[in-house]
Design a protein around this motif. Structure first.
Motif, short mmCIF file in Angstrom:
data_model
loop_
_atom_site.label_atom_id
_atom_site.label_comp_id
_atom_site.label_asym_id
_atom_site.label_seq_id
_atom_site.Cartn_x
_atom_site.Cartn_y
_atom_site.Cartn_z
N LYS A 255 0.83 -1.22 0.00
CA LYS A 255 0.00 0.00 0.00
C LYS A 255 0.86 1.26 0.00
O LYS A 255 0.58 2.20 -0.74
N THR A 256 1.90 1.27 0.82
CA THR A 256 2.73 2.48 0.95
C THR A 256 3.96 2.45 0.05
O THR A 256 4.63 3.46 -0.11
N LYS A 257 4.28 1.28 -0.49
CA LYS A 257 5.47 1.05 -1.33
C LYS A 257 6.78 1.23 -0.55
O LYS A 257 7.85 1.34 -1.13
N GLU A 258 6.70 1.25 0.77
CA GLU A 258 7.89 1.37 1.60
C GLU A 258 8.51 0.00 1.85
O GLU A 258 7.80 -1.00 1.96
N ILE A 259 9.83 0.00 1.97
CA ILE A 259 10.53 -1.23 2.34
C ILE A 259 10.37 -1.38 3.84
O ILE A 259 10.81 -0.54 4.61
N VAL A 260 9.71 -2.45 4.26
CA VAL A 260 9.45 -2.65 5.68
C VAL A 260 10.46 -3.60 6.32
O VAL A 260 10.60 -3.63 7.54
N LYS A 261 11.14 -4.37 5.51
CA LYS A 261 12.23 -5.21 6.00
C LYS A 261 13.36 -5.08 5.00
O LYS A 261 13.23 -5.46 3.84
N LYS A 262 14.45 -4.53 5.46
CA LYS A 262 15.60 -4.26 4.59
C LYS A 262 16.15 -5.55 4.00
O LYS A 262 15.95 -6.63 4.55
N PRO A 263 16.86 -5.43 2.88
CA PRO A 263 17.41 -6.62 2.23
C PRO A 263 18.33 -7.42 3.16
O PRO A 263 19.08 -6.86 3.94
N GLN A 264 18.19 -8.71 3.01
CA GLN A 264 19.07 -9.62 3.74
C GLN A 264 19.37 -10.82 2.87
O GLN A 264 18.58 -11.18 2.00
N GLU A 265 20.52 -11.39 3.11
CA GLU A 265 20.91 -12.61 2.42
C GLU A 265 20.69 -13.76 3.40
O GLU A 265 21.15 -13.69 4.54
N VAL A 266 19.97 -14.77 2.95
CA VAL A 266 19.66 -15.90 3.80
C VAL A 266 20.20 -17.16 3.14
O VAL A 266 19.92 -17.41 1.96
N THR A 267 20.99 -17.90 3.90
CA THR A 267 21.50 -19.18 3.43
C THR A 267 20.79 -20.28 4.19
O THR A 267 20.81 -20.30 5.42
N TYR A 268 20.13 -21.14 3.45
CA TYR A 268 19.40 -22.26 4.04
C TYR A 268 20.09 -23.57 3.69
O TYR A 268 20.55 -23.75 2.56
N LYS A 269 20.11 -24.47 4.64
CA LYS A 269 20.41 -25.86 4.35
C LYS A 269 19.06 -26.56 4.52
O LYS A 269 18.45 -26.50 5.59
N LEU A 270 18.57 -27.15 3.43
CA LEU A 270 17.23 -27.74 3.41
C LEU A 270 17.27 -29.21 3.05
O LEU A 270 18.17 -29.67 2.34
N ARG A 271 16.26 -29.91 3.50
CA ARG A 271 16.04 -31.29 3.06
C ARG A 271 14.65 -31.35 2.45
O ARG A 271 13.66 -31.04 3.10
N TYR A 272 14.60 -31.72 1.18
CA TYR A 272 13.33 -31.90 0.47
C TYR A 272 12.97 -33.38 0.54
O TYR A 272 13.80 -34.25 0.28
N TYR A 273 11.70 -33.64 0.86
CA TYR A 273 11.18 -35.01 0.92
C TYR A 273 10.24 -35.19 -0.27
O TYR A 273 9.38 -34.35 -0.51
N PHE A 274 10.42 -36.28 -0.98
CA PHE A 274 9.63 -36.58 -2.17
C PHE A 274 8.86 -37.87 -1.97
O PHE A 274 9.29 -38.77 -1.24
#
Length: 161
Positions: free
Chosen positions: A110-129
């Motif tokens: 609505k306001t076009k404001e950045i409400v959470k500044k940029p961050q780099e996130v590194t995930y280690k994930l496990r996908y289950y199939f």
């Protein structure tokens, strides 16, 4: 004795080759899901995710993204890179571990404001199939094994300093 060892080596090699051949299917599902998740957040359309996900995780993903949208937040996400690690495959199930690096920021729609500044996130994930009756593999669950967040200096001066 040599024949038995040879036969065992051939069986082990062929099993490994089958896992490696099938690896592309799982990698493709993970990449497609991640790009599809970004598309869903941008366009508020989710049907394409059914191609990659079982219904349970499809609805979890839908609720997760819609919760941001209902709060007038847009998740501006960029997948920076992805590394595929160990694949374990059984008859009707498989797991694949990844290390994914993302860049996120959140914008109020609505306001076009950045409400959470940029961050780099590194995930280690496990996908289950899971292998469905129709012969298709789908993502059935995703588990975060590790997560590291690093703020990104976006060139804007912090006026609180």
């Amino acid at each position: 004795m040599k024949k038995i060892v040879f036969i065992l080596l051939v069986l082990i090699s062929s099993s490994f080759a089958k896992i490696e051949e099938g690896r592309e299917v799982f990698q493709s599902l993970v990449v497609s899901y991640n790009h599809g998740k970004i598309k869903a957040a941008q366009k508020n359309k989710f049907e394409h995710l059914k191609e990659y996900l079982t219904s349970e995780i499809f609805y979890r993903t839908l609720i997760w993204i819609e919760s941001y949208q209902d709060s007038n937040l847009f998740m501006d996400a960029l997948l920076l890179n992805m590394k595929f690690n160990e694949l374990k495959k059984e008859n009707h199930t498989a797991t694949l571990e990844t290390v994914e690096k993302w860049k996120y920021r959140y914008i109020n729609t609505k306001t076009k404001e950045i409400v959470k500044k940029p961050q780099e996130v590194t995930y280690k994930l496990r996908y289950y199939f899971v292998l469905l009756k129709n012969g298709e593999w789908k993502i059935n669950h995703i588990k975060i094994l590790d997560e590291k967040n690093i703020p990104i200096n976006d060139g804007v001066k912090n006026e609180n300093k």
